[in-house]
Design an enzyme around this catalytic site. Structure first.
Site, PDB file in Angstrom:
ATOM      1  N   ASP A 144      -3.337  -5.801 -17.195  1.00 21.50           N
ATOM      2  CA  ASP A 144      -4.006  -4.686 -17.863  1.00 21.50           C
ATOM      3  C   ASP A 144      -4.105  -3.537 -16.859  1.00 21.50           C
ATOM      4  O   ASP A 144      -5.002  -3.507 -16.021  1.00 21.50           O
ATOM      5  CB  ASP A 144      -5.424  -5.082 -18.308  1.00 21.50           C
ATOM      6  CG  ASP A 144      -5.418  -6.054 -19.490  1.00 21.50           C
ATOM      7  OD1 ASP A 144      -4.451  -6.839 -19.617  1.00 21.50           O
ATOM      8  OD2 ASP A 144      -6.382  -6.045 -20.276  1.00 21.50           O
ATOM      9  N   LYS A 207      -4.289  -0.283 -24.952  1.00 24.46           N
ATOM     10  CA  LYS A 207      -5.693  -0.702 -24.889  1.00 24.46           C
ATOM     11  C   LYS A 207      -6.572   0.525 -24.721  1.00 24.46           C
ATOM     12  O   LYS A 207      -6.238   1.425 -23.951  1.00 24.46           O
ATOM     13  CB  LYS A 207      -5.843  -1.678 -23.718  1.00 24.46           C
ATOM     14  CG  LYS A 207      -7.256  -2.101 -23.372  1.00 24.46           C
ATOM     15  CD  LYS A 207      -7.249  -3.188 -22.284  1.00 24.46           C
ATOM     16  CE  LYS A 207      -8.645  -3.438 -21.739  1.00 24.46           C
ATOM     17  NZ  LYS A 207      -8.664  -4.414 -20.633  1.00 24.46           N
ATOM     18  N   LYS A 243      -5.177  -3.471 -28.283  1.00 29.42           N
ATOM     19  CA  LYS A 243      -6.392  -4.099 -27.755  1.00 29.42           C
ATOM     20  C   LYS A 243      -7.535  -3.090 -27.649  1.00 29.42           C
ATOM     21  O   LYS A 243      -7.598  -2.323 -26.700  1.00 29.42           O
ATOM     22  CB  LYS A 243      -6.114  -4.725 -26.382  1.00 29.42           C
ATOM     23  CG  LYS A 243      -7.362  -5.357 -25.738  1.00 29.42           C
ATOM     24  CD  LYS A 243      -7.046  -6.079 -24.432  1.00 29.42           C
ATOM     25  CE  LYS A 243      -8.326  -6.539 -23.742  1.00 29.42           C
ATOM     26  NZ  LYS A 243      -8.080  -7.157 -22.430  1.00 29.42           N
TER      27      LYS A 243
END
Lengths: 307, 290
Positions: A144, A207, A243
């Site tokens: 991430d 995300k 996400k």
């Protein structure tokens, strides 16, 4: 100072990013938020949301003990209730990846590591590269990364593009999630622009947030990002994961997010292969509501493990 | 045309309408329609318990003296609104004498329990003799969230007599008011909202006891029940449901106008006793002790 130089391809790509109708977005999500899942559909939704969680601990005070505890929780959400799904992944800092990997063993739960000088991203690329390589060497299944928001806001899109592409190159077998920190990006137009840019640079997942800044995963922001994923899919046939992270702490919110993704992208995204929730306290509320659906009795947090 | 007031609920220091959107007519003893009240639902109970749980810890953590001041403030505000209570009670059909008596006894009861706030600990707590070198002591602690079904015979006195001993001991409460006489309970909420009682410590719902009580008695996050003058069938059902999380169930069949309807025992009804073993060391070789 020289103006940032962006190559013509990138400029024409970003020129195609549509502007976002903010009022329209707010009205559209308001319709979805007015809906309510009941009975068997709710039960199924709660199970689905549980299976999509990236159980997260990203604190300066994280210890190996705390991470092992979280990994235990990931595998034993609430043993008194049989047949519960497992969460999708555990999300930790790079220094904790090895510990999480070992604690999760062959449970099938993935280890996601934040990277590239999370949460600010304010570090030279060499540091970001080492950060990522360290996480990968320790066995991270997913990375991430945070984008350089400062560079993006300054209009240096090429820099941001190259950074994402370079990190993607390092992630040979790991999936790459790109964190925008939408709370720092000011407008939905910017959110759409960075979504298109990241997808073009090779993001597997996009995300919303680090969880360190408010506002985080607001519905209009999520709708905007889902729109970018949809347009990319319609154009190329390639699926990109989504996400939302930060501020999704109740089952009610999680179910509304699922309704939104189903409406915009369709059933294919309703699996933890393509959709995740970044959250720390969401899991417990989902468990509380799941138990409530099973027993008909409102539950108490006192009977569920804290983490 | 006379506009009849619709009394709302009191949850978390706010006055929301019921989530269900329903209401019912409040009638005087002679059958006259005098006001409307919210017909509370399961979800109102859920919302109320949620805020009661949130408010409880910080309420219990206030100093005993501060809780005393706040309860005393309720008495002052009641006194100031005495006229409104008397008017409501008379509209419901009470004569002036019995209405005055009920309101005045209610005010006295507030002053009475305000006085207990920093004293019950000393009377309920003990130092226990043990056969080892330990200092062993027991202290009372609030149970948590108490569900209350207010007395169905009095308009305000029973309500106050049940709620005050619970909150003076650091609990928060969710109250189902007198179904037929709900007006004074909501007017009391207006007193609470202007008397420094933190939002969420007292939450008041109106509506059908039969409909809402099962949600309260089955709720896993409610620690005790204070019930008054319920039919044996309803009481038994509540007791059965309370078993799931071992709720303490107190059922009162008393006349709340009597002076015996107040006292230390009503406070201890919603206290848990915590006992601590503290090792007694010998200090510097001398005969240690505390």
């Amino acid at each position: 100072m020289l103006p940032p130089r962006n190559n013509p391809d990138l400029i024409s790509l970003l020129a195609k990013s549509p502007t976002i109708d903010q009022t329209g977005s707010i009205e559209r999500v308001a319709r979805i938020q007015a809906r309510s899942l009941k009975g068997a559909a709710k039960l199924q939704g709660l199970r689905m949301a549980l299976s999509m969680i990236d159980l997260t601990t990203l604190e300066g005070k994280d210890t190996p003990g705390k991470v092992r505890q979280l990994c235990f929780k990931a595998q034993h959400l609430h043993d008194q209730t049989s047949d519960l799904p497992k969460v999708a992944a555990v999300c930790v800092y790079p220094s904790m990846v090895g510990i999480a990997k070992k604690a999760l063993g062959d449970s099938g739960i993935k280890v996601a590591s934040v990277s590239t000088a999370f949460p600010s991203g304010q570090a030279p690329f060499s540091v970001k590269k080492d950060d990522t390589l360290f996480a990968l060497e320790n066995g991270a299944d997913e990375i991430d990364m945070v984008i350089s928001r400062g560079r993006f806001l300054a209009g240096d899109y090429q820099f941001v593009f190259d950074e994402i592409a370079a990190i993607k190159e390092l992630c040979t077998s790991a999936r790459l999630k790109v964190i925008f920190e939408t709370g720092e990006l000011d407008s939905l137009d910017q959110v759409r622009k960075i979504s298109d840019l990241s997808i073009a640079a090779g993001a597997d997942f996009i995300k919303t947030s680090t969880g360190k800044i408010q506002p985080a995963a607001t519905f209009p922001v999520v709708l905007t990002m889902l729109g970018a994923i949809k347009d990319h899919y319609d154009r190329t046939g390639q699926m990109i994961g989504m996400k939302p992270a930060g501020g999704i702490s109740s089952a009610k919110l999680a179910l509304q997010h699922l309704l939104l993704v189903k409406e915009v992208l369709g059933e294919a995204w309703l699996t933890n292969e393509w959709y995740r929730f970044g959250a720390s306290s969401l899991a417990n509320d989902l468990l509380l509501q799941y138990q409530k659906q099973l027993t008909g009795k409102y539950q108490s947090a006192a009977y569920f493990s804290i983490d | 045309m006379e506009v009849l007031k619709t009394y709302k609920l009191y949850i978390g220091g706010q006055f929301p309408r019921t989530e269900s959107g329903r209401s019912y007519a409040v009638l005087s003893q002679s059958g006259q329609h005098i006001a409307n009240a919210c017909q509370g639902s399961k979800k109102d109970i859920r919302n109320a318990v949620q805020v009661a749980r949130k408010a409880q810890a910080s309420w219990a953590a206030k100093t005993a003296f501060n809780r005393s001041q706040i309860i005393y403030r309720i008495a002052e505000m009641l006194e100031a609104r005495k006229g409104q209570f008397l008017e409501e009670l008379q509209a419901l059909g009470f004569d002036l004498k019995s209405a005055t008596q009920e309101v005045e006894t209610s005010i006295d009861r507030c002053v009475y329990y305000a006085g207990w706030a920093d004293k019950y600990q000393a009377l309920l707590g003990t130092v226990n003799p043990v056969a080892s070198s330990h200092f062993n002591f027991s202290v009372p602690e609030a149970m948590g969230v108490v569900g209350v079904v207010a007395c169905q015979q009095t308009a305000i006195l029973g309500f106050i007599s049940q709620v005050l001993p619970a909150i003076i001991g650091g609990n928060s409460v969710v109250v189902i008011a007198n179904q037929k006489l709900p007006l004074c309970a909501i007017t009391f909420a207006e007193v609470l909202a202007t008397s420094d009682v933190p939002g969420g410590v007292v939450n008041i719902l109106t509506g059908s006891v039969e409909e809402m009580l099962p949600t309260l008695s089955g709720h896993m996050d409610v620690n005790a029940l204070s019930l008054a003058q319920l039919d044996s069938a309803i009481l038994e059902k509540a007791q059965t449901e309370a078993v799931e999380n071992l709720k303490r169930v107190m059922s009162y069949s008393i006349d709340f106008s009597q002076s015996t309807a107040q006292g230390l025992s009503y406070i201890s009804d919603f206290q848990e006793i915590k006992t601590t073993w503290h090792p007694v060391e010998q200090i510097a070789g001398g005969a240690g002790g505390y």
